[in-house]
Write an enzyme that holds these catalytic residues in place. Structure first.
Site, short mmCIF file in Angstrom:
data_model
loop_
_atom_site.label_atom_id
_atom_site.label_comp_id
_atom_site.label_asym_id
_atom_site.label_seq_id
_atom_site.Cartn_x
_atom_site.Cartn_y
_atom_site.Cartn_z
NE ARG A 1 -11.09 1.89 11.97
CZ ARG A 1 -11.25 2.74 12.55
NH1 ARG A 1 -11.11 3.62 13.70
NH2 ARG A 1 -11.74 3.43 12.09
CE LYS B 1 -10.33 -18.28 2.08
NZ LYS B 1 -9.83 -19.26 0.49
CD GLU C 1 -13.23 -28.34 3.02
OE1 GLU C 1 -12.85 -28.23 2.35
OE2 GLU C 1 -14.38 -28.75 2.51
CE LYS D 1 -7.52 -24.45 5.66
NZ LYS D 1 -8.54 -23.56 5.79
CD GLU E 1 -7.04 -18.11 -0.47
OE1 GLU E 1 -7.70 -16.97 -0.42
OE2 GLU E 1 -7.33 -19.19 -0.71
NE ARG F 1 -5.86 -19.56 3.47
CZ ARG F 1 -5.81 -19.26 4.21
NH1 ARG F 1 -4.51 -18.49 5.13
NH2 ARG F 1 -6.83 -19.45 4.99
CG ASN G 1 -9.33 -23.07 -3.00
OD1 ASN G 1 -9.93 -22.64 -2.09
ND2 ASN G 1 -8.25 -21.72 -3.60
CG HIS H 1 -13.37 -25.68 -2.42
ND1 HIS H 1 -12.71 -27.15 -2.00
CD2 HIS H 1 -13.63 -25.62 -1.33
CE1 HIS H 1 -12.42 -27.42 -0.66
NE2 HIS H 1 -13.40 -26.48 -0.59
CG HIS I 1 -17.41 -22.39 -3.54
ND1 HIS I 1 -15.99 -21.91 -3.51
CD2 HIS I 1 -18.20 -22.89 -2.85
CE1 HIS I 1 -15.81 -21.91 -2.70
NE2 HIS I 1 -16.52 -22.55 -1.86
CG HIS J 1 -18.48 -26.80 1.41
ND1 HIS J 1 -18.34 -26.01 0.39
CD2 HIS J 1 -17.16 -26.74 2.33
CE1 HIS J 1 -16.90 -25.07 -0.07
NE2 HIS J 1 -16.12 -26.33 1.04
#
Lengths: 368, 368
Positions: free
Chosen positions: B127, B148, B190, B232, B242, B246, B250, B253, B257, B270
């Site tokens: 955990r 993330k 990026e 960032k 998010e 945030r 994207n 993206h 994506h 990417h």
């Protein structure tokens, strides 16, 4: 139903949440969703298991659809084997196909297995969506407080998981009526544990109310679950991420988990295994020079509740000891145990000698 | 190395952490562990991939053992396919066998794939244990800020994960020297994105320093990574989970994506996919009536950096549109897009018409 609904708040700052305990609560699920402003635009996934589905899934589905929510029900096989990464993978697939988005809710309807699994799905799907727990076993009163969710790995239990708090917990006492007697006893073992670590009066009350509790008398049961949840929530509030205090909740669990692992998960119920483990811990207390009355009362109460107080035949001491080596409560090579200092009070010892444990396990074997 | 080490703090309350950017930092890993009081009694797991292992694993292992840490290195296959629950399962097995306990640390040494995978292992093993990131690609500057972490599901990318912050990030510029040119360009895509959403001056600076950046001149590269991480971290500090702001990260993206998914993960890098996506977003800005100069500058800078500015042949518009339906940035059925309002500034629109997107995707196909 005439008896009252008890409400308890687990205090965790902005992650605080209420637990409702009472009769007839399933039918209120949709209303509770609406009161909390859960959007009807985001689909809900109801996770349950094969034994619970036929009994209670429809009531929850109906309550939710009556309030305008779109529900998809995912049924997993009953039992510990469903707490796997494979099942996580499958449930994420169901969630994606049902169109669950970041404002969606995952509901766990069932016992500890469903709660742990669905909770980890909620914690990790899209990096976390809302989670609601509807426990249908007594034992699940324990896992419904504290946010410990996890799946198993072939080498260790509960090793892949998160601390993830639900939005609320709905404990409908009516669902407990269908529990087999063995599960009732095993569930009460964990309730009694909360007394043993924190509240001597509650231990006495349990001893005095064995018949009412085993008979699932709603008011007694409601009070016992309330008190079990209350003790646990006090401990969890002070130590959400299990840094120190929370370890006291593991009373009986070091030996208990090892017994479960050796017997094969599911052979010895969790509550049965920890009852034996708690007797082991009480014997450890005697070794440390604490009042031997602790050992007497601990064994007596579990006997009264018809729980096993000895390790079943066919389990070797060496196997149990070996299984403990994989237990995550061994920090930095030290042997750590929760040891009672009185009924209603425990301490964490990291100076427990392996031989003592081995002798105690040996002494707990059937026939000794 | 003579050039300076830059340091930046990602401000997240009690989850704040520093990013060190400079040369010769790998050798300081052990020292940084010791300074932070990481116990030498708890084993460390170094997760890396087959391409990075031979280059830099030894330096990190040596730095750690010189400081008294016991390290186990786990090598995963290079590429996106390693971001899977199967690999999580395997790494948890390695961690258990290496005796990692709750005070242990998982290090990600590699690019975004290794960071995402090892980060999810750190987030979920027992955990949550400590996590340290040592990125070895330019692109990973992005994933090393914000916590993330995730693995993929066969139906969707990054769908199973957590928000989990590292203890610190060590960005050794020397490790970037071994990057293939294509990855350098894709990584800078990026970096430029962070300028496009937040800092027009930085976009100009990038345009003026194309040669120095593509030539991996340490001081220019160190500054660009610092600035990319800084933008960032400002955004992430204001919206860790998010919820709103945030989402501006994207930019490019949604289309990006979808292009990656349709081309097959790994076919279009990417950074390449999002470069095309950012040009698409700039065209959307024109549709919304913003200055068409946005479109001109966006396309020009990606051309200068030698990045693709058109969708490769063989990808049909319908396939790209279909892939977007599985994208998690579609909340409650609404079509949400990050749209530039100027160079260095964006807004989130939830009123984007599907036909516009379809026409823009069509217009971006090679030959158009």
């Amino acid at each position: 139903m005439a008896n009252e609904t008890r409400e308890l708040t687990v205090e965790l700052g902005d992650r605080s949440y209420p637990i409702y305990i009472g009769s007839g609560l399933l039918a209120r699920t949709g209303q509770l969703f609406a009161e909390r402003g859960f959007s009807v635009k985001s689909p809900v996934m109801l996770v349950t298991d094969a034994s619970v589905e036929g009994l209670y899934a429809e009531a929850v589905e109906k309550a939710l659809s009556d309030s305008g929510y779109k529900v998809t029900t995912a049924v997993v096989p009953s039992g510990e084997t469903s707490k796997s990464l494979e099942m996580l993978d499958e449930l994420v697939g169901v969630a994606l196909q049902a169109g669950l988005d970041r404002r969606s809710t995952v509901i766990a309807l069932g016992g500890g297995v469903v709660g742990d699994l669905a909770g980890f799905v909620a914690a990790s799907y899209m990096r976390g969506v809302r989670f609601v727990q509807i426990p249908t076993t007594i034992l699940a009163h324990d896992s419904s407080v504290g946010g410990k969710v996890a799946v198993n790995h072939r080498l260790a239990k509960n090793i892949i998981g998160a601390f993830y708090q639900p939005e609320f917990v709905l404990y409908d006492l009516d669902t407990l009526a269908s529990l087999p007697m063995r599960e009732v006893r095993a569930g009460l073992s964990e309730v009694i544990k909360h007394g043993l670590i924190w509240n001597a009066d509650f231990v006495s009350w349990c001893e005095d109310n064995v018949e009412r509790l085993l008979g699932l008398e709603p008011d007694a049961l409601g009070y016992a679950l309330y008190e079990g949840c209350r003790v646990k929530s006090i401990v969890v509030s002070r130590d959400e991420r299990e840094n120190d205090l929370r370890a006291i909740l593991n009373l009986g669990h070091t030996i208990g988990h090892a017994l479960e692992a050796v017997a094969g998960y599911g052979v010895l119920a969790h509550g049965e295994a920890i009852a034996i483990g708690m007797i082991g811990s009480a014997r450890l207390a005697t070794r440390f020079g604490y009042d031997s009355e602790i050992e007497v009362v601990t064994e007596r109460i579990f006997r009264k509740f018809g729980l096993p107080v000895r390790i079943p035949e066919g389990i070797a001491t060496e196997e149990v000891m070996a299984a403990m080596l994989h237990d995550k409560k061994f920090l930095e090579g030290q042997m750590v145990f929760v040891v009672p200092t009185a009924i209603g009070s425990v301490e964490i010892r990291n100076d427990v000698q392996i031989e003592w444990v081995s002798e105690i396990v040996d002494g707990l074997r059937e026939g000794n």
